[in-house]
Design a protein around this motif. Structure first.
Motif, PDB file in Angstrom:
ATOM      1  N   TRP A  37      -2.641  26.790  -8.326  1.00  0.00           N
ATOM      2  CA  TRP A  37      -2.581  25.363  -8.641  1.00  0.00           C
ATOM      3  C   TRP A  37      -3.950  24.840  -9.040  1.00  0.00           C
ATOM      4  N   ALA A  40      -3.684  18.059 -11.671  1.00  0.00           N
ATOM      5  CA  ALA A  40      -3.066  17.413 -12.828  1.00  0.00           C
ATOM      6  C   ALA A  40      -4.155  16.953 -13.795  1.00  0.00           C
ATOM      7  N   GLN A  79       1.784  26.659 -16.952  1.00  0.00           N
ATOM      8  CA  GLN A  79       2.477  25.383 -17.132  1.00  0.00           C
ATOM      9  C   GLN A  79       1.388  24.315 -17.146  1.00  0.00           C
ATOM     10  N   GLN A  82       1.390  20.621 -15.415  1.00  0.00           N
ATOM     11  CA  GLN A  82       1.242  20.606 -13.955  1.00  0.00           C
ATOM     12  C   GLN A  82      -0.047  21.295 -13.503  1.00  0.00           C
TER      13      GLN A  82
END
Length: 91
Positions: A37, A40, A79, A82
């Protein structure tokens, strides 16, 4: 780039002369080897303006380096909206 492991998760430290970014990762299941992760896009613009316009490039660099260092028999799916990098086993 440093990949730190703490059990089934960890952190990735990405460094450039202009600044550094931190990514969180954890091991996945099924065909997912790991999930990484980033933040954003709006977070990058407010907290890492030096990197915001190059977000796609940096996510790709991180994905390629993780595959090279830790998962050579895998591929990375990014992606971008995200800020998620999905490391998967090759088909």
């Amino acid at each position: 780039m440093e990949i730190r492991e703490t059990g089934r998760c960890g952190a990735i430290a990405y460094h450039e002369p202009a600044g550094s970014l931190s990514f969180y990762w954890e091991l996945g299941g099924s065909d997912s080897v790991a999930l990484i992760w980033g933040e954003a896009a709006d977070h990058w613009h407010s907290c890492h303006p030096w990197a915001a316009d190059r977000r796609r490039e940096i996510l790709k660099r991180v994905a390629e380096e993780v595959v090279r260092q830790k998962a050579p028999n895998c591929r990375a799916d990014i992606q971008e909206p995200q800020g998620l990098i999905h490391i998967r086993e090759l088909d």
